[in-house]
Design an enzyme around this catalytic site. Structure first.
Site, PDB file in Angstrom:
ATOM      1  N   ASP A   1       2.920   6.158  -0.072  1.00 41.03           N
ATOM      2  CA  ASP A   1       2.203   5.527  -1.183  1.00 41.03           C
ATOM      3  C   ASP A   1       0.692   5.582  -0.989  1.00 41.03           C
ATOM      4  O   ASP A   1      -0.062   5.703  -1.952  1.00 41.03           O
ATOM      5  CB  ASP A   1       2.661   4.076  -1.333  1.00 41.03           C
ATOM      6  CG  ASP A   1       4.073   3.973  -1.889  1.00 41.03           C
ATOM      7  OD1 ASP A   1       4.563   4.966  -2.448  1.00 41.03           O
ATOM      8  OD2 ASP A   1       4.683   2.894  -1.755  1.00 41.03           O
ATOM      9  N   GLY A   2       0.244   5.504   0.255  1.00 39.58           N
ATOM     10  CA  GLY A   2      -1.192   5.587   0.525  1.00 39.58           C
ATOM     11  C   GLY A   2      -1.770   6.915   0.075  1.00 39.58           C
ATOM     12  O   GLY A   2      -2.894   6.977  -0.439  1.00 39.58           O
TER      13      GLY A   2
ATOM     14  N   ASN B   1      -4.019   0.189  -6.884  1.00 38.42           N
ATOM     15  CA  ASN B   1      -3.196  -0.979  -6.589  1.00 38.42           C
ATOM     16  C   ASN B   1      -3.926  -2.284  -6.865  1.00 38.42           C
ATOM     17  O   ASN B   1      -3.492  -3.093  -7.679  1.00 38.42           O
ATOM     18  CB  ASN B   1      -2.768  -0.984  -5.118  1.00 38.42           C
ATOM     19  CG  ASN B   1      -1.392  -0.369  -4.906  1.00 38.42           C
ATOM     20  OD1 ASN B   1      -0.698  -0.039  -5.861  1.00 38.42           O
ATOM     21  ND2 ASN B   1      -1.005  -0.229  -3.659  1.00 38.42           N
TER      22      ASN B   1
ATOM     23  N   ARG C   1     -10.751 -17.534   7.840  1.00 38.12           N
ATOM     24  CA  ARG C   1     -12.094 -17.967   7.449  1.00 38.12           C
ATOM     25  C   ARG C   1     -12.157 -18.025   5.927  1.00 38.12           C
ATOM     26  O   ARG C   1     -11.914 -17.028   5.248  1.00 38.12           O
ATOM     27  CB  ARG C   1     -13.154 -17.008   7.981  1.00 38.12           C
ATOM     28  CG  ARG C   1     -13.245 -16.953   9.499  1.00 38.12           C
ATOM     29  CD  ARG C   1     -13.684 -18.289  10.102  1.00 38.12           C
ATOM     30  NE  ARG C   1     -15.022 -18.666   9.705  1.00 38.12           N
ATOM     31  CZ  ARG C   1     -16.116 -18.321  10.401  1.00 38.12           C
ATOM     32  NH1 ARG C   1     -16.008 -17.593  11.498  1.00 38.12           N
ATOM     33  NH2 ARG C   1     -17.304 -18.710   9.996  1.00 38.12           N
TER      34      ARG C   1
ATOM     35  N   ASP D   1      -8.996 -17.935   1.424  1.00 41.36           N
ATOM     36  CA  ASP D   1      -9.280 -16.720   2.188  1.00 41.36           C
ATOM     37  C   ASP D   1      -9.754 -15.589   1.283  1.00 41.36           C
ATOM     38  O   ASP D   1     -10.249 -14.573   1.763  1.00 41.36           O
ATOM     39  CB  ASP D   1      -8.037 -16.260   2.954  1.00 41.36           C
ATOM     40  CG  ASP D   1      -7.781 -17.097   4.196  1.00 41.36           C
ATOM     41  OD1 ASP D   1      -8.430 -18.152   4.340  1.00 41.36           O
ATOM     42  OD2 ASP D   1      -6.933 -16.711   5.023  1.00 41.36           O
TER      43      ASP D   1
ATOM     44  N   THR E   1       3.752  -4.637  -6.425  1.00 36.42           N
ATOM     45  CA  THR E   1       4.784  -4.556  -5.393  1.00 36.42           C
ATOM     46  C   THR E   1       4.175  -4.262  -4.026  1.00 36.42           C
ATOM     47  O   THR E   1       4.893  -3.916  -3.080  1.00 36.42           O
ATOM     48  CB  THR E   1       5.818  -3.464  -5.738  1.00 36.42           C
ATOM     49  OG1 THR E   1       5.145  -2.232  -6.021  1.00 36.42           O
ATOM     50  CG2 THR E   1       6.644  -3.856  -6.950  1.00 36.42           C
ATOM     51  N   ALA E   2       2.851  -4.413  -3.916  1.00 39.68           N
ATOM     52  CA  ALA E   2       2.170  -4.119  -2.652  1.00 39.68           C
ATOM     53  C   ALA E   2       1.613  -5.414  -2.054  1.00 39.68           C
ATOM     54  O   ALA E   2       2.332  -6.383  -1.874  1.00 39.68           O
ATOM     55  CB  ALA E   2       1.069  -3.080  -2.890  1.00 39.68           C
ATOM     56  N   TYR E   3       0.322  -5.443  -1.759  1.00 38.57           N
ATOM     57  CA  TYR E   3      -0.301  -6.599  -1.097  1.00 38.57           C
ATOM     58  C   TYR E   3      -0.137  -7.872  -1.923  1.00 38.57           C
ATOM     59  O   TYR E   3       0.074  -8.958  -1.393  1.00 38.57           O
ATOM     60  CB  TYR E   3      -1.769  -6.282  -0.849  1.00 38.57           C
ATOM     61  CG  TYR E   3      -2.495  -7.243   0.062  1.00 38.57           C
ATOM     62  CD1 TYR E   3      -1.833  -7.867   1.115  1.00 38.57           C
ATOM     63  CD2 TYR E   3      -3.850  -7.495  -0.120  1.00 38.57           C
ATOM     64  CE1 TYR E   3      -2.512  -8.739   1.957  1.00 38.57           C
ATOM     65  CE2 TYR E   3      -4.544  -8.351   0.727  1.00 38.57           C
ATOM     66  CZ  TYR E   3      -3.869  -8.977   1.765  1.00 38.57           C
ATOM     67  OH  TYR E   3      -4.538  -9.833   2.595  1.00 38.57           O
TER      68      TYR E   3
ATOM     69  N   LEU F   1       2.315  -8.764  -3.769  1.00 43.47           N
ATOM     70  CA  LEU F   1       3.661  -9.312  -3.564  1.00 43.47           C
ATOM     71  C   LEU F   1       3.720 -10.116  -2.273  1.00 43.47           C
ATOM     72  O   LEU F   1       4.311 -11.195  -2.219  1.00 43.47           O
ATOM     73  CB  LEU F   1       4.680  -8.172  -3.534  1.00 43.47           C
ATOM     74  CG  LEU F   1       6.144  -8.569  -3.345  1.00 43.47           C
ATOM     75  CD1 LEU F   1       6.627  -9.436  -4.498  1.00 43.47           C
ATOM     76  CD2 LEU F   1       7.020  -7.327  -3.223  1.00 43.47           C
TER      77      LEU F   1
END
Length: 294
Positions: A73-74, A147, A158, A177, A188-190, A192
């Site tokens: 995917d990347g 994405n 932090r 954050d 469906t990536a970060y 999710l």
């Protein structure tokens, strides 16, 4: 074979032998079908004596009728950012992990590519995001994402304080954050992982997902995809908040900087095999329960 695609580009993730094996197989298949094959410059370097035309990533979309991305995917994310402006259709061969964006399995390359060349495919348009950072009203950085765009402290545990505006209307001030602004593709990536909603790729929508917010009432929201989002850094303590696009492009900010996020004018044209199903991909990749019989 008569096909609407005559000049076909190949992009592959370097440093992976499985990718190289699939690129070689794909190259042989296309040449056997009397098609013109153009290799992206990076992958061409590791295929000695190939005798084929070579192009940079930036130009390959101008000279090709179709681009095939071999990797995970990347790899597709990077290709999307470079190729969307050319309106060249893209399809992926999965040589990565999950493979939400790369549909063709390595053992089906010949079969699925022949189907695509014969016009048997599903066309899908997906939008990307542009981001511009302004300081004292002047642009100091920009990027694009397929994405998500993530505003964060850049350091573990932090918090930063920021204000969010949608279409010029104040939404909230938040200490957390950071925040994830996700397209349907990125849902469906970060996003999710951060507790955001899964959105069907056909939706014209964006998800705003807070990252570990200080307030328990802060929840993800879904907004119209044509909305302009403005995030203003209010306070960052001793850290320099960063803006990342698909986890790749990183831009630094400081208090009072304004981050503008909006839909990119041009969409990416993705091709899928005829048996493609978004819900089927979710069942497979996310281990959703299968249909019960009886």
């Amino acid at each position: 074979m008569d096909s609407q695609f005559r000049n076909i580009g190949i992009i592959g993730r370097v440093g992976n032998q499985f990718v190289i094996d699939s690129v070689k197989a794909l190259k042989d298949i296309l040449i056997e079908r009397n098609l013109t094959v153009i290799l992206e410059k990076e992958i061409a370097h590791i295929l000695p004596n190939h005798g084929l035309q070579v192009s940079t990533r930036k130009l390959i979309g101008e000279i090709c009728d179709l681009v095939i991305v071999v990797g995970g995917d990347g790899s597709m994310l990077g290709a999307a950012r470079d190729l969307a402006r050319h309106d060249v259709p893209v399809i992926g061969v999965n040589r990565g992990g999950l493979g939400f964006l790369t549909d063709i399995s390595p053992n089906e390359i010949a079969k699925k590519i022949d189907e695509v060349l014969a016009g048997k495919f599903v066309v899908e348009k997906r939008f990307l995001l542009d981001v511009v950072i302004k300081r004292d009203g002047e642009p100091i950085g920009q990027g694009s994402a397929f994405n998500d765009v993530v505003v964060s402290s850049g350091e573990v545990a932090r918090m930063i304080e920021f204000e969010t505006y949608i279409e010029g209307q104040f939404v909230y001030s938040e200490r957390s954050d950071g925040i994830i602004v996700s397209t349907p593709t990125g849902s469906t990536a970060y996003s999710l992982s951060g507790g955001g909603p899964i959105m069907h790729p056909k939706l014209d929508a964006l998800a705003l997902v807070p990252m570990f917010p200080h307030s328990l009432s802060s929840r993800p929201i879904v907004i119209d995809g044509n909305s302009e989002i403005k995030i203003v850094i209010v306070s960052s303590g001793e850290v320099s908040p960063i803006v990342s696009c698909d986890g790749h492009i990183t831009l630094k900010t400081r208090p009072k900087d304004a981050i503008y996020i909006f839909k990119k004018p041009l969409k990416l044209t993705m091709l899928h095999p005829l048996d493609y199903s978004f819900y089927g991909v979710c069942r497979s990749k996310l281990n959703w329960g299968k249909k019960l019989v009886g």
